[in-house]
Design a protein around this motif. Structure first.
Motif, PDB file in Angstrom:
ATOM      1  N   VAL A  16      -2.848  28.296  36.025  1.00  0.00           N
ATOM      2  CA  VAL A  16      -2.886  27.409  37.182  1.00  0.00           C
ATOM      3  C   VAL A  16      -4.338  27.159  37.603  1.00  0.00           C
ATOM      4  N   GLY A  17      -5.181  28.182  37.498  1.00  0.00           N
ATOM      5  CA  GLY A  17      -6.597  28.031  37.826  1.00  0.00           C
ATOM      6  C   GLY A  17      -7.281  27.008  36.947  1.00  0.00           C
ATOM      7  N   ASP A  18      -6.906  26.955  35.668  1.00  0.00           N
ATOM      8  CA  ASP A  18      -7.473  25.950  34.775  1.00  0.00           C
ATOM      9  C   ASP A  18      -7.023  24.545  35.164  1.00  0.00           C
ATOM     10  N   VAL A  19      -5.786  24.411  35.644  1.00  0.00           N
ATOM     11  CA  VAL A  19      -5.321  23.120  36.154  1.00  0.00           C
ATOM     12  C   VAL A  19      -6.151  22.742  37.386  1.00  0.00           C
ATOM     13  N   LEU A  20      -6.396  23.708  38.269  1.00  0.00           N
ATOM     14  CA  LEU A  20      -7.232  23.444  39.444  1.00  0.00           C
ATOM     15  C   LEU A  20      -8.639  23.018  39.035  1.00  0.00           C
ATOM     16  N   ASP A  21      -9.192  23.648  38.020  1.00  0.00           N
ATOM     17  CA  ASP A  21     -10.520  23.261  37.533  1.00  0.00           C
ATOM     18  C   ASP A  21     -10.521  21.813  37.050  1.00  0.00           C
ATOM     19  N   TRP A  22      -9.463  21.409  36.349  1.00  0.00           N
ATOM     20  CA  TRP A  22      -9.353  20.026  35.901  1.00  0.00           C
ATOM     21  C   TRP A  22      -9.321  19.087  37.110  1.00  0.00           C
ATOM     22  N   LEU A  23      -8.550  19.449  38.136  1.00  0.00           N
ATOM     23  CA  LEU A  23      -8.473  18.616  39.338  1.00  0.00           C
ATOM     24  C   LEU A  23      -9.833  18.525  40.038  1.00  0.00           C
ATOM     25  N   ARG A  24     -10.573  19.614  40.064  1.00  0.00           N
ATOM     26  CA  ARG A  24     -11.918  19.578  40.660  1.00  0.00           C
ATOM     27  C   ARG A  24     -12.838  18.633  39.884  1.00  0.00           C
ATOM     28  N   ARG A  25     -12.730  18.635  38.566  1.00  0.00           N
ATOM     29  CA  ARG A  25     -13.550  17.713  37.768  1.00  0.00           C
ATOM     30  C   ARG A  25     -13.105  16.265  37.990  1.00  0.00           C
ATOM     31  N   ARG A  26     -11.809  16.050  38.124  1.00  0.00           N
ATOM     32  CA  ARG A  26     -11.262  14.692  38.319  1.00  0.00           C
ATOM     33  C   ARG A  26     -11.631  14.141  39.689  1.00  0.00           C
ATOM     34  N   PHE A  27     -11.690  15.006  40.708  1.00  0.00           N
ATOM     35  CA  PHE A  27     -12.002  14.590  42.077  1.00  0.00           C
ATOM     36  C   PHE A  27     -13.172  15.417  42.610  1.00  0.00           C
ATOM     37  N   PRO A  28     -14.371  15.207  42.098  1.00  0.00           N
ATOM     38  CA  PRO A  28     -15.509  16.063  42.460  1.00  0.00           C
ATOM     39  C   PRO A  28     -15.923  15.986  43.930  1.00  0.00           C
ATOM     40  N   GLU A  29     -15.551  14.940  44.609  1.00  0.00           N
ATOM     41  CA  GLU A  29     -15.932  14.811  46.016  1.00  0.00           C
ATOM     42  C   GLU A  29     -14.923  15.427  46.973  1.00  0.00           C
ATOM     43  N   ALA A  30     -13.807  15.926  46.465  1.00  0.00           N
ATOM     44  CA  ALA A  30     -12.789  16.528  47.338  1.00  0.00           C
ATOM     45  C   ALA A  30     -13.401  17.683  48.127  1.00  0.00           C
ATOM     46  N   ARG A  31     -13.182  17.665  49.447  1.00  0.00           N
ATOM     47  CA  ARG A  31     -13.803  18.698  50.290  1.00  0.00           C
ATOM     48  C   ARG A  31     -13.133  20.055  50.155  1.00  0.00           C
ATOM     49  N   LYS A  32     -11.869  20.092  49.814  1.00  0.00           N
ATOM     50  CA  LYS A  32     -11.121  21.349  49.669  1.00  0.00           C
ATOM     51  C   LYS A  32     -10.112  21.203  48.540  1.00  0.00           C
ATOM     52  N   VAL A  33      -9.799  22.338  47.915  1.00  0.00           N
ATOM     53  CA  VAL A  33      -8.757  22.391  46.897  1.00  0.00           C
ATOM     54  C   VAL A  33      -7.859  23.573  47.251  1.00  0.00           C
ATOM     55  N   GLY A  34      -6.566  23.291  47.381  1.00  0.00           N
ATOM     56  CA  GLY A  34      -5.640  24.346  47.770  1.00  0.00           C
ATOM     57  C   GLY A  34      -4.366  24.311  46.960  1.00  0.00           C
ATOM     58  N   THR A  35      -3.504  25.293  47.222  1.00  0.00           N
ATOM     59  CA  THR A  35      -2.222  25.390  46.534  1.00  0.00           C
ATOM     60  C   THR A  35      -1.100  25.683  47.520  1.00  0.00           C
ATOM     61  N   VAL A  36       0.080  25.249  47.143  1.00  0.00           N
ATOM     62  CA  VAL A  36       1.314  25.612  47.826  1.00  0.00           C
ATOM     63  C   VAL A  36       2.267  26.079  46.736  1.00  0.00           C
ATOM     64  N   GLY A  37       2.767  27.297  46.880  1.00  0.00           N
ATOM     65  CA  GLY A  37       3.677  27.836  45.889  1.00  0.00           C
ATOM     66  C   GLY A  37       4.953  28.344  46.525  1.00  0.00           C
ATOM     67  N   PHE A  38       6.068  28.009  45.913  1.00  0.00           N
ATOM     68  CA  PHE A  38       7.382  28.441  46.370  1.00  0.00           C
ATOM     69  C   PHE A  38       7.898  29.556  45.468  1.00  0.00           C
ATOM     70  N   SER A  39       8.460  30.606  46.052  1.00  0.00           N
ATOM     71  CA  SER A  39       9.078  31.699  45.312  1.00  0.00           C
ATOM     72  C   SER A  39       8.076  32.288  44.328  1.00  0.00           C
ATOM     73  N   PHE A  40       8.406  32.303  43.035  1.00  0.00           N
ATOM     74  CA  PHE A  40       7.470  32.899  42.081  1.00  0.00           C
ATOM     75  C   PHE A  40       6.157  32.124  42.053  1.00  0.00           C
ATOM     76  N   GLY A  41       6.210  30.830  42.335  1.00  0.00           N
ATOM     77  CA  GLY A  41       4.966  30.059  42.456  1.00  0.00           C
ATOM     78  C   GLY A  41       4.104  30.578  43.584  1.00  0.00           C
ATOM     79  N   GLY A  42       4.728  31.131  44.621  1.00  0.00           N
ATOM     80  CA  GLY A  42       3.977  31.754  45.709  1.00  0.00           C
ATOM     81  C   GLY A  42       3.211  32.976  45.245  1.00  0.00           C
ATOM     82  N   HIS A  43       3.740  33.663  44.242  1.00  0.00           N
ATOM     83  CA  HIS A  43       3.040  34.803  43.650  1.00  0.00           C
ATOM     84  C   HIS A  43       1.689  34.338  43.102  1.00  0.00           C
ATOM     85  N   TRP A  44       1.710  33.230  42.350  1.00  0.00           N
ATOM     86  CA  TRP A  44       0.458  32.715  41.781  1.00  0.00           C
ATOM     87  C   TRP A  44      -0.470  32.216  42.880  1.00  0.00           C
ATOM     88  N   THR A  45       0.086  31.628  43.927  1.00  0.00           N
ATOM     89  CA  THR A  45      -0.736  31.177  45.047  1.00  0.00           C
ATOM     90  C   THR A  45      -1.480  32.355  45.670  1.00  0.00           C
TER      91      THR A  45
END
Length: 178
Positions: free
Chosen positions: A81-110
């Protein structure tokens, strides 16, 4: 489809991206993912509503071991998931914040992403931390969850209870911190 590096290989990850019109260049990015028994398409409405209500770019992916994810689940799934976030940071370099929302087991990764300081903000809804991964909890899983979790590991055969308990124990954020 995006390319990310995970476990020493480049894999293609199906990603859905929601970008409301007229967002400022510095609008935040939010990655949404769900449980071990839920695919990204099942949180489509949540992702779309989040994008509109929050004024953010929202991406959704299947976490490792689920849906269309090209890799098996494992205790290092936050790095996928962190590598996906890195891709998003490269795609949107001006974004002021990058966050996650995870449900159930996805919350574990969050939670893991937040603990590793890989995101600026994190929301875990029902994230699993420790006691859900004990041998006793694994023995009490119901409604097909032993097979669902076991399948996320992508084994060659259905894991025995002992194998399932050992695999689950490795996910504990207290007993096996990473």
């Amino acid at each position: 489809m995006i390319d990310v590096d995970f476990r020493s290989e480049t894999v293609q990850v199906p990603l859905h991206l929601y970008v409301p019109e007229n967002l400022p260049a510095d609008a935040p990015v939010v990655l949404v993912f769900s449980g071990v028994d839920t695919w990204k398409v099942e949180v489509h409405a949540t992702a779309l509503a989040t994008a509109r209500l929050v004024g953010a770019r929202v991406a959704i992916v299947d976490m490792a071991g689920t849906g269309e994810a090209p890799v098996a689940s494992g205790p290092d799934g936050e790095l996928y998931v962190g590598d996906v976030l890195d891709w998003l940071r490269r795609r949107f370099p001006e974004a002021r914040k990058v966050g996650t929302v995870g449900f159930s087991f996805g919350g574990h990764w969050t939670i893991k992403l937040a603990l590793r300081r890989m995101v600026d903000a994190a929301v875990s809804i029902g994230g699993l931390i420790d006691t859900a991964f004990t041998p006793e909890a694994a023995a009490r899983l119901r409604f097909g969850m032993p097979g669902i979790f076991g399948n996320s590991l992508r084994p060659d055969a259905e894991p025995s209870l002992t194998e399932l308990q050992a695999a689950m124990a490795a996910f504990s954020l207290i007993a096996s911190p990473r």
